[in-house]
Design a protein around this motif. Structure first.
Motif, PDB file in Angstrom:
ATOM      1  N   UNK A 297       0.410  -1.031  -0.246  1.00 36.40           N
ATOM      2  CA  UNK A 297       0.439  -0.305  -0.039  1.00 36.40           C
ATOM      3  C   UNK A 297       1.025   1.467  -0.104  1.00 36.40           C
ATOM      4  N   UNK A 298       1.832   1.356   0.812  1.00 38.72           N
ATOM      5  CA  UNK A 298       2.360   2.378   1.141  1.00 38.72           C
ATOM      6  C   UNK A 298       3.489   2.738  -0.349  1.00 38.72           C
ATOM      7  N   UNK A 299       3.346   1.419  -1.328  1.00 35.45           N
ATOM      8  CA  UNK A 299       3.978   1.601  -2.307  1.00 35.45           C
ATOM      9  C   UNK A 299       3.287   1.916  -3.682  1.00 35.45           C
ATOM     10  N   UNK A 300       1.932   1.985  -3.214  1.00 36.44           N
ATOM     11  CA  UNK A 300       0.968   2.268  -4.098  1.00 36.44           C
ATOM     12  C   UNK A 300       0.218   0.981  -4.555  1.00 36.44           C
ATOM     13  N   UNK A 301       0.357   0.192  -4.420  1.00 40.61           N
ATOM     14  CA  UNK A 301      -0.117  -1.294  -4.997  1.00 40.61           C
ATOM     15  C   UNK A 301      -0.474  -2.290  -4.701  1.00 40.61           C
ATOM     16  N   UNK A 302      -1.616  -3.245  -5.162  1.00 41.41           N
ATOM     17  CA  UNK A 302      -2.439  -4.257  -4.680  1.00 41.41           C
ATOM     18  C   UNK A 302      -2.079  -4.951  -4.426  1.00 41.41           C
ATOM     19  N   UNK A 303      -2.371  -6.217  -3.120  1.00 44.55           N
ATOM     20  CA  UNK A 303      -1.839  -7.121  -2.978  1.00 44.55           C
ATOM     21  C   UNK A 303      -3.022  -7.909  -3.459  1.00 44.55           C
ATOM     22  N   UNK A 304      -2.267  -9.396  -3.441  1.00 44.34           N
ATOM     23  CA  UNK A 304      -2.988 -11.040  -3.801  1.00 44.34           C
ATOM     24  C   UNK A 304      -2.901 -11.456  -2.645  1.00 44.34           C
ATOM     25  N   UNK A 305      -3.357 -12.874  -2.414  1.00 46.10           N
ATOM     26  CA  UNK A 305      -3.665 -13.508  -1.808  1.00 46.10           C
ATOM     27  C   UNK A 305      -3.334 -14.990  -2.658  1.00 46.10           C
ATOM     28  N   UNK A 306      -1.746 -15.512  -2.483  1.00 44.76           N
ATOM     29  CA  UNK A 306      -1.734 -16.829  -3.155  1.00 44.76           C
ATOM     30  C   UNK A 306      -2.191 -18.408  -2.638  1.00 44.76           C
ATOM     31  N   UNK A 307      -2.958 -18.926  -3.195  1.00 42.96           N
ATOM     32  CA  UNK A 307      -3.263 -19.477  -2.987  1.00 42.96           C
ATOM     33  C   UNK A 307      -3.814 -19.998  -1.269  1.00 42.96           C
ATOM     34  N   UNK A 308      -3.785 -21.475  -0.858  1.00 45.23           N
ATOM     35  CA  UNK A 308      -4.315 -21.707   0.697  1.00 45.23           C
ATOM     36  C   UNK A 308      -5.656 -20.650   0.952  1.00 45.23           C
ATOM     37  N   UNK A 309      -6.806 -20.844   0.315  1.00 43.75           N
ATOM     38  CA  UNK A 309      -7.452 -19.477   0.235  1.00 43.75           C
ATOM     39  C   UNK A 309      -8.170 -19.553   1.596  1.00 43.75           C
ATOM     40  N   UNK A 310      -8.537 -20.796   2.355  1.00 39.02           N
ATOM     41  CA  UNK A 310      -9.248 -20.091   3.302  1.00 39.02           C
ATOM     42  C   UNK A 310      -8.108 -19.746   4.695  1.00 39.02           C
ATOM     43  N   UNK A 311      -7.112 -19.976   4.172  1.00 42.95           N
ATOM     44  CA  UNK A 311      -6.093 -19.039   5.326  1.00 42.95           C
ATOM     45  C   UNK A 311      -6.276 -17.686   5.279  1.00 42.95           C
ATOM     46  N   UNK A 312      -6.428 -17.096   4.721  1.00 41.38           N
ATOM     47  CA  UNK A 312      -6.179 -15.368   3.556  1.00 41.38           C
ATOM     48  C   UNK A 312      -7.108 -14.751   4.286  1.00 41.38           C
ATOM     49  N   UNK A 313      -8.314 -15.454   3.602  1.00 41.04           N
ATOM     50  CA  UNK A 313     -10.262 -15.035   3.750  1.00 41.04           C
ATOM     51  C   UNK A 313     -10.482 -13.525   4.351  1.00 41.04           C
ATOM     52  N   UNK A 314     -10.196 -14.168   5.801  1.00 41.91           N
ATOM     53  CA  UNK A 314     -10.758 -12.572   6.813  1.00 41.91           C
ATOM     54  C   UNK A 314     -10.011 -11.828   6.589  1.00 41.91           C
ATOM     55  N   UNK A 315      -8.087 -12.565   6.440  1.00 43.51           N
ATOM     56  CA  UNK A 315      -6.937 -10.966   6.080  1.00 43.51           C
ATOM     57  C   UNK A 315      -6.983 -10.293   4.822  1.00 43.51           C
ATOM     58  N   UNK A 316      -7.379 -10.859   3.575  1.00 39.15           N
ATOM     59  CA  UNK A 316      -7.434 -10.177   3.141  1.00 39.15           C
ATOM     60  C   UNK A 316      -8.758  -9.433   2.922  1.00 39.15           C
TER      61      UNK A 316
END
Length: 375
Positions: A297-316
């Motif tokens: 975010x500080x670099x003006x970019x977005x982030x994408x969660x890689x794989x393991x979707x149920x690990x990332x869902x809430x933080x995403x």
């Protein structure tokens, strides 16, 4: 909330356990640089009183031994609410063992379990504990393995687009370390034909191309409306990623092999990507994944969660600069098999925490999972 916490005493991590599950693939799977016929999930459980949290990573079975031998004693006895403190303690404890790789996966799984435990102790969905930025999380269908024949690829793509209404999909290219570019091009064309003109098409070379190969391939990608070019060259070649990024129209992305926060810092400073990827099962759990999102975010970019979707869902759902989450065929199949409470991607998004279940909302299907237990 636990009785101990209600009475004023901090809840403590009382035990740390592991289990290893190896699940065969439903068909041979492969990308530009690797093939496989089974995937291993290493589960970590942490307990405080009557409450148990769990997290996992995908990796080699010895990951469980790292948890038992090097990390369990570090977190046992600590306040179960102070997850960043436990993460820092684990990072310091493995200094001489070597943080990147398998050890990072073990550390990540413990961190994920601790976040789940904390949310369950507080009787909150994890997204409520973290604080939501959005009610739903966009996903993209991911698979399209190089080992698939034309029929398999088309059936998978149509399943995502026509049956689940997911408006973005990804296939693997870079077959045989860039040795089959003609077939890569044919498969990209076939994918576009299968999904129509309105669905976003992504490709992932898994670092299989040289710099010039990637640039040459980019002309065909543009022709087929491909907007996401993942790991066109090795993610260790930051200069190469930056060169490819400057030469192509598709967004260049990488970051799944980031095991420490400085890795993401170096990638961003090198102007190597248009969207940062990070994997919470490798980079240090949700503690570090959220920090990587802040760096992006500080670099003006977005982030994408890689794989393991149920690990990332809430933080995403808790970061403002999320692009999407990878709905990866192999891991979706395993998580649907081993857990109850899985999320539904119909319409192209998931809604973590919508049912009010505490933690990440999953429960292990212990009887069924036992069939696949290998450690």
């Amino acid at each position: 909330m636990t009785a101990a916490h209600e009475g004023g005493a901090d809840p403590r991590v009382e035990s740390v356990g592991t289990a290893v599950y190896t699940v065969p693939t439903d068909a041979p799977e492969g990308d530009g640089t690797l093939t496989w016929d089974a995937t291993t999930l290493v589960l970590v459980t942490v307990r405080s009183g009557a409450t148990t949290g769990f997290g996992w990573t995908y990796g080699a079975p010895p990951t469980a031994q790292v948890v038992t031998d090097q990390l369990a004693d570090v977190v046992t006895g600590r306040c179960a609410l102070d997850v960043p403190a436990a993460n820092e303690a684990m990072s310091r404890a493995v200094r001489n063992a070597g943080r990147p790789g398998l050890i990072a996966g073990a550390l990540s799984a413990v961190d994920l379990a601790l976040w789940d435990l904390k949310a369950r102790l507080l009787d909150l969905p994890l997204v409520r504990l973290l604080g939501a930025c959005r009610p739903d999380v966009p996903v993209y269908g991911s698979g399209g393995f190089t080992t698939y024949d034309a029929g398999q690829q088309e059936r998978q793509l149509r399943h995502w687009v026509e049956e689940q209404d997911i408006p973005r999909v990804k296939i693997k290219i870079g077959e045989s370390w860039g040795g089959a570019t003609r077939r890569d091009a044919e498969r990209i064309t076939a994918a576009r034909r299968a999904i129509g003109d309105t669905t976003e098409l992504y490709v992932d070379a898994n670092g299989g191309y040289s710099r010039k190969q990637a640039v040459r391939m980019a002309g065909h990608l543009a022709q087929q409306g491909v907007t996401w070019f993942e790991e066109p060259v090795s993610s260790d070649d930051l200069t190469g990623l930056a060169h490819v990024r400057a030469a192509v129209t598709a967004d260049v992305t990488a970051g799944e092999y980031g095991y420490t926060l400085p890795y993401f810092h170096h990638m961003l400073r090198a102007d190597a990507v248009d969207c940062l990827q990070a994997d919470a099962t490798r980079c240090g759990g949700l503690t570090v994944w959220l920090r990587a999102a802040a760096l992006a975010e500080a670099a003006g970019l977005e982030i994408s969660g890689h794989c393991a979707p149920h690990v990332h869902a809430h933080a995403a759902a808790a970061v403002p600069n999320l692009r999407h989450l990878e709905w990866f065929h192999d891991h979706v199949r395993i998580e649907n098999l081993l857990f109850d409470g899985v999320l539904d991607p119909a319409g192209g998004g998931i809604r973590p925490g919508a049912d009010g279940a505490p933690g990440h909302g999953l429960t292990l299907r212990a009887d069924l999972a036992e069939k696949y237990r290998t450690g």
